[in-house]
Design a protein around this motif. Structure first.
Motif, PDB file in Angstrom:
ATOM      1  N   ASP A   2      -0.592 -12.642   6.034  1.00 11.22           N
ATOM      2  CA  ASP A   2       0.759 -13.292   5.852  1.00 11.22           C
ATOM      3  C   ASP A   2       0.933 -14.528   5.124  1.00 11.22           C
TER       4      ASP A   2
ATOM      5  N   LEU B 257      -1.869  -0.257   1.102  1.00  5.00           N
ATOM      6  CA  LEU B 257      -0.941  -0.827   1.708  1.00  5.00           C
ATOM      7  C   LEU B 257       0.290   0.021   2.232  1.00  5.00           C
ATOM      8  N   GLU B 258       0.838  -0.373   3.111  1.00  9.54           N
ATOM      9  CA  GLU B 258       2.093   0.146   3.825  1.00  9.54           C
ATOM     10  C   GLU B 258       3.280  -0.878   3.715  1.00  9.54           C
ATOM     11  N   SER B 259       3.150  -2.032   3.507  1.00  9.36           N
ATOM     12  CA  SER B 259       4.033  -3.063   3.304  1.00  9.36           C
ATOM     13  C   SER B 259       3.359  -4.554   2.606  1.00  9.36           C
TER      14      SER B 259
ATOM     15  N   GLN C 204      -5.661  -2.317   3.654  1.00  5.27           N
ATOM     16  CA  GLN C 204      -4.445  -1.859   4.504  1.00  5.27           C
ATOM     17  C   GLN C 204      -3.612  -2.996   4.625  1.00  5.27           C
ATOM     18  N   LYS C 205      -3.625  -4.276   4.611  1.00  3.94           N
ATOM     19  CA  LYS C 205      -2.835  -5.309   4.953  1.00  3.94           C
ATOM     20  C   LYS C 205      -3.143  -6.652   4.116  1.00  3.94           C
TER      21      LYS C 205
END
Length: 267
Positions: A66, A84-86, A62-63
Motif C-alpha cells: 500500500d 497483479l489484479e489491482s 499478486q499484490k
C-alpha cells in the motif's frame, strides 16, 4: 520456490538486493529483480531511496504494498508479467515516474485507481495484456504521455480522453473487441470484433504511409467520393492529430515492453 527467494534460493535481504543494483549507460541506478520467482513484493526495496529504475517483471507478485508511493525516487517501474489484479492508490505519489509497465497481469478496470491521473510525468504507460475495458477518466491529466499500450484487453470503445492528450503519439489497441458500427446488426458487430488498431501521430509516419492513411481515412469517413453509403456503416472515430486505423509508423510499435539495457555494477 519459497516466496521472496531468489533464483538460487537466496533470501532477498537488503544486503542481497543491493548487489542487484546496476548503473545504466545513461547514469541511472537500476535494480533488476526480474525472473526470480518472487511471490511477495520485497518491502526492503522501499528503503533504497536512491534507485531510479526498478524491474520486478516476470515474477509471481499478486499484490503491491500500500505504501508503494513512498518510493519517491523512481523514474521507471517495470512490473510486467506478474499476477497483479489491482494497483494501490498510493502509486499516484510517484510523481517523477516517466515509464510504467503493468502489461501481462490480471488487472481489471476496477483495480486501476483514479490516482493514476496524478502521474503527470509519465511518457510511456503499458497496460496491455490485462482484462481492462475502461480507464480512469482522471488519466486525461496525463498531458506528457507519449505512448500508451492497451493491446490484448477488453475495450469495446476507445477511451474518450485520448483526444485531449496533446503529446500522445502512439496508442496500441491491437486485439481488442472494438466496434465502430453504428447499427444494431449483431453480425456486423462480430465482423468488427478483434480489430487491430493503432493510433499514430502524423509526424511518426513516412510520406508514403501518411498519404496512404489519409486516403484510407477519407474512404472510411465517406469523404473520398462515391460509395458514401457503404462507408457510413463502417465509420470510425477520428481523433485530432491521430491516424486511424492500422497505421504503419516509422518506429516499430510492437516493442512496448521495457528494453533490456546494458549495464555495469556499481563499484
Amino acid at each position: 520456490m519459497p516466496k521472496g527467494n531468489g533464483a538460487k534460493g537466496e533470501k532477498l535481504t537488503l544486503k542481497v538486493i543491493k548487489k542487484a543494483i546496476w548503473m545504466t549507460l545513461d547514469g541511472h541506478r537500476r535494480l533488476n529483480l526480474s525472473n526470480m520467482g518472487i511471490t511477495i513484493f520485497p518491502k526492503c526495496v522501499l528503503k533504497l531511496t536512491n534507485v531510479d529504475e526498478l524491474d520486478l517483471s516476470r515474477n509471481l507478485i499478486q499484490k503491491l504494498p500500500d505504501n508503494i508511493g513512498s518510493f519517491w525516487s523512481l523514474r521507471l517501474l517495470d512490473l510486467h508479467s506478474n499476477k497483479l489484479e489491482s494497483v494501490p492508490e498510493s502509486i499516484g505519489n510517484l510523481v517523477g515516474l516517466t515509464h510504467l509497465n503493468l502489461s501481462n497481469n490480471r488487472l481489471i478496470s476496477g483495480g486501476l485507481p483514479s490516482t493514476l491521473g496524478s502521474l503527470t510525468s509519465l511518457k510511456s504507460l503499458n497496460l496491455g495484456m490485462n482484462q481492462l475495458d475502461t480507464l480512469p477518466p482522471t488519466m486525461e491529466a496525463l498531458d506528457g504521455l507519449q505512448e500508451l499500450g492497451l493491446f490484448d484487453n477488453l475495450f469495446i470503445n476507445l477511451p474518450e480522453f485520448l483526444k485531449v492528450l496533446r503529446n500522445l503519439t502512439k496508442v496500441n489497441m491491437k486485439r481488442n473487441p472494438l466496434s465502430y458500427v453504428q447499427g444494431d446488426s449483431e453480425g456486423m458487430h462480430k465482423e468488427q470484433a478483434e480489430e487491430d488498431v493503432y493510433l499514430v501521430h502524423e509526424s511518426s509516419l513516412c510520406r508514403t504511409c501518411l498519404k496512404k492513411c489519409q486516403e484510407q481515412r477519407e474512404g472510411f469517413t465517406g469523404g473520398g467520393g462515391g460509395g458514401g453509403d457503404v462507408f457510413e456503416e463502417k465509420r470510425i472515430r477520428i481523433y485530432h492529430g491521430l491516424m486511424v486505423p492500422n497505421s504503419v509508423a516509422t518506429v516499430n510499435q510492437d516493442v512496448w515492453r521495457i528494453r533490456k539495457v546494458e549495464h555495469k555494477p556499481i563499484k
